[in-house]
Scaffold this active site. Structure first.
Site, PDB file in Angstrom:
ATOM      1  N   ASP A  15     -10.013  -5.722  -3.455  1.00  0.00           N
ATOM      2  CA  ASP A  15      -9.422  -4.655  -2.643  1.00  0.00           C
ATOM      3  C   ASP A  15     -10.331  -3.433  -2.696  1.00  0.00           C
ATOM      4  O   ASP A  15     -10.628  -2.915  -3.779  1.00  0.00           O
ATOM      5  CB  ASP A  15      -8.033  -4.320  -3.209  1.00  0.00           C
ATOM      6  CG  ASP A  15      -7.218  -3.412  -2.318  1.00  0.00           C
ATOM      7  OD1 ASP A  15      -7.799  -2.449  -1.765  1.00  0.00           O
ATOM      8  OD2 ASP A  15      -6.003  -3.634  -2.196  1.00  0.00           O
ATOM      9  N   SER A  24       0.829  -1.200   0.000  1.00  0.00           N
ATOM     10  CA  SER A  24       0.000   0.000   0.000  1.00  0.00           C
ATOM     11  C   SER A  24       0.871   1.259   0.000  1.00  0.00           C
ATOM     12  O   SER A  24       1.633   1.474  -0.940  1.00  0.00           O
ATOM     13  CB  SER A  24      -0.960  -0.038   1.191  1.00  0.00           C
ATOM     14  OG  SER A  24      -1.987   0.910   1.064  1.00  0.00           O
ATOM     15  N   HIS A  76      -7.286  -6.099   0.828  1.00  0.00           N
ATOM     16  CA  HIS A  76      -6.123  -5.229   1.049  1.00  0.00           C
ATOM     17  C   HIS A  76      -5.314  -5.589   2.290  1.00  0.00           C
ATOM     18  O   HIS A  76      -4.396  -4.873   2.648  1.00  0.00           O
ATOM     19  CB  HIS A  76      -6.601  -3.773   1.162  1.00  0.00           C
ATOM     20  CG  HIS A  76      -5.529  -2.738   0.986  1.00  0.00           C
ATOM     21  ND1 HIS A  76      -4.918  -2.496  -0.220  1.00  0.00           N
ATOM     22  CD2 HIS A  76      -4.961  -1.877   1.879  1.00  0.00           C
ATOM     23  CE1 HIS A  76      -4.020  -1.526  -0.083  1.00  0.00           C
ATOM     24  NE2 HIS A  76      -4.023  -1.135   1.184  1.00  0.00           N
TER      25      HIS A  76
END
Length: 285
Positions: free
Chosen positions: A229, A151, A262
């Site tokens: 995600d 991320s 995620h």
């Protein structure tokens, strides 16, 4: 640059350690973690070192506790390093008010704007201070250094590899923020850390950095992305980086996975592949 041991634990024949030191770059104490595989603990010669840059809200503990990487690092003989995601307890007004900005959200760059420029210098910290410290104390091999992340940390891994090709010799990412100039997370951070001139943002945007290249950076870059995600379309935009790699002639393996989101369940599912990828790339140097 002396470091203090917070704790150490036996793990897959190696040692998982958590450490603290007084950072000259940050001007405050910083925490980081290191996993030394059996090959390093037993003094079998210098081994590659691989940095993992974590995402928003994470600390130096998150990856080591949730990523499931130590088993594979021991198998391949790779040292793992995970820094904290920003300076802590800075005393800056508003630094703890939001989960996606300030402390825990350093974005792996050097801020240029007040009041952030004094403590939010994660790029200089990682490249200029933490890496030499790790090389000195861990038995890592200086010419074999890789970086990966998740991320915000995926953004950091890609941009640091692009900005410091003399330092990092392999790079991969899980669900990276590939175009921070075009997403809310990146725009919020860049506006405060770098100021309102969007031209200065380009130097910290992986897609724009890659698009400006005329040759490949590395033999291959690996990215894994979950198709469930929740941030895929609004924050991550892997298609932007894919297009930039195609323009630059940079080989990219972008793997998209149905049903994955995620979190670290996703990351740990493909950790084995990433450790093997970095071990192969770094052993070729």
């Amino acid at each position: 640059m002396m470091m203090r041991t917070t704790s150490e634990h036996r793990c897959f024949g190696g040692v998982q350690g958590f450490y603290r030191h007084a950072s000259e770059v940050i001007g405050a104490p910083m925490r980081f973690s290191v996993y030394r595989p059996p090959q390093a603990v037993q003094g079998q010669g210098p081994v590659p070192v691989l940095f993992f840059l974590a995402g928003l809200t994470c600390t130096e503990e998150t990856f080591m506790m949730k990523g499931g990487a130590q088993r594979y690092a021991a198998e391949h003989g790779v040292i793992l390093v995970a820094p904290d995601t920003s300076a802590r307890n800075t005393g800056i007004a508003g630094a703890k008010d939001a989960w996606d900005f300030g402390e825990g959200a350093g974005f792996y760059l050097d801020a240029t704007q007040a009041p952030w420029e004094q403590s939010f210098r994660m790029e200089s910290y990682i490249v200029g201070e933490l890496l030499p410290l790790v090389l000195k104390y861990s038995g890592a091999r200086g010419g074999k250094v890789g970086v990966f992340g998740h991320s915000m940390g995926g953004h950091g891994a890609l941009t640091l590899a692009l900005r410091h090709p003399e330092v990092f010799h392999s790079v991969s990412a899980f669900a990276p923020i590939t175009s921070p100039s075009q997403c809310p997370w990146g725009q919020k951070a860049f506006s405060a850390y770098l100021g309102g001139d969007r031209e200065t943002w380009r130097a910290h945007d992986a897609s724009q950095l890659m698009a400006a290249r005329t040759t490949a950076l590395l033999p291959r870059i690996l990215i894994d992305q979950g198709l469930d995600d929740q941030y895929l379309q609004t924050q991550l935009m892997p298609e932007q980086f894919e297009a930039a790699c195609e323009k630059a002639g940079q080989p990219l393996t972008l793997r998209c996975h149905e049903g994955y989101d995620h979190n670290y369940y996703f990351i740990s599912s493909f950790m084995q592949d990433h450790l093997a990828f970095h071990a192969e790339q770094l052993q070729q140097r």
